[in-house]
Design a protein around this motif. Sequence first.
Motif, short mmCIF file in Angstrom:
data_model
loop_
_atom_site.label_atom_id
_atom_site.label_comp_id
_atom_site.label_asym_id
_atom_site.label_seq_id
_atom_site.Cartn_x
_atom_site.Cartn_y
_atom_site.Cartn_z
N LEU A 1 10.75 42.72 -37.17
CA LEU A 1 10.95 41.72 -38.01
C LEU A 1 11.44 40.46 -37.13
O LEU A 1 10.91 39.32 -36.99
CB LEU A 1 11.12 41.54 -39.30
CG LEU A 1 10.16 42.19 -40.50
CD1 LEU A 1 11.17 42.73 -41.52
CD2 LEU A 1 9.25 41.16 -40.76
N VAL A 2 12.46 40.81 -36.48
CA VAL A 2 13.22 40.05 -35.60
C VAL A 2 12.46 39.55 -34.35
O VAL A 2 12.37 38.28 -33.93
CB VAL A 2 14.58 40.43 -35.01
CG1 VAL A 2 15.18 39.71 -34.18
CG2 VAL A 2 15.56 40.65 -36.22
N GLY A 3 11.59 40.52 -33.92
CA GLY A 3 10.75 39.93 -32.86
C GLY A 3 9.79 39.00 -33.04
O GLY A 3 9.51 38.20 -32.36
N TYR A 4 9.12 39.34 -34.25
CA TYR A 4 8.08 38.31 -34.84
C TYR A 4 8.57 36.98 -35.17
O TYR A 4 8.12 35.70 -34.59
CB TYR A 4 7.64 38.86 -36.17
CG TYR A 4 6.70 37.75 -36.73
CD1 TYR A 4 5.49 37.63 -36.25
CD2 TYR A 4 6.96 37.18 -37.99
CE1 TYR A 4 4.67 36.54 -36.64
CE2 TYR A 4 6.23 36.36 -38.57
CZ TYR A 4 5.18 35.95 -37.93
OH TYR A 4 4.25 35.17 -38.65
N LEU A 5 9.85 37.00 -35.66
CA LEU A 5 10.48 35.84 -36.16
C LEU A 5 10.88 34.84 -35.03
O LEU A 5 10.97 33.53 -34.84
CB LEU A 5 11.83 35.86 -37.14
CG LEU A 5 11.31 36.43 -38.60
CD1 LEU A 5 12.74 37.11 -39.19
CD2 LEU A 5 10.69 35.38 -39.23
N LEU A 6 11.36 35.59 -33.96
CA LEU A 6 11.99 34.89 -32.67
C LEU A 6 10.78 34.27 -31.79
O LEU A 6 10.70 33.26 -31.13
CB LEU A 6 12.82 35.84 -31.67
CG LEU A 6 14.17 35.98 -32.38
CD1 LEU A 6 14.87 36.86 -31.48
CD2 LEU A 6 14.89 34.75 -32.32
N SER A 7 9.70 35.30 -31.61
CA SER A 7 8.52 35.01 -30.90
C SER A 7 7.24 34.25 -31.37
O SER A 7 6.82 33.62 -30.96
CB SER A 7 8.08 36.27 -30.17
OG SER A 7 7.39 36.98 -31.15
#
Length: 86
Positions: free
Chosen positions: A44-50
Motif C-alpha cells: 500500500l505504501v508503494g502504491y500511495l507513493l508511486s
Amino acid sequence: MARDAQENTVMFKKGAEEVSRAREILVSVYEALKEKGYNPINQLVGYLLSGDPAYITSHKNARSMIRQLERDELLEELVRNYLERG
C-alpha cells in the motif's frame, strides 16, 4: 491591503459516505494482499507513493477497487484513522 491567496488555508470536508467507502476499500485491498502472501503495508505504501497500480494485486478485484479513489482520498482516511485512534 489584499492578502496573497497562498497565505490562506483551504478547508474541505468529506461526507461520512465518502470516508466509509475509502475505509471499506482499504480494508478489502489489505485483506486481498494478505491472502496472496504480500506484506499489505509495504504494498500500500508503494502504491500511495508511486501511484503504480502494479503494487496492488488483482486478487478479489483489489486493483480495480483501489483505483476508484484518488490517492489523496486514501491518504486522508489513513491519517484520520491514525490520529483519531492515537
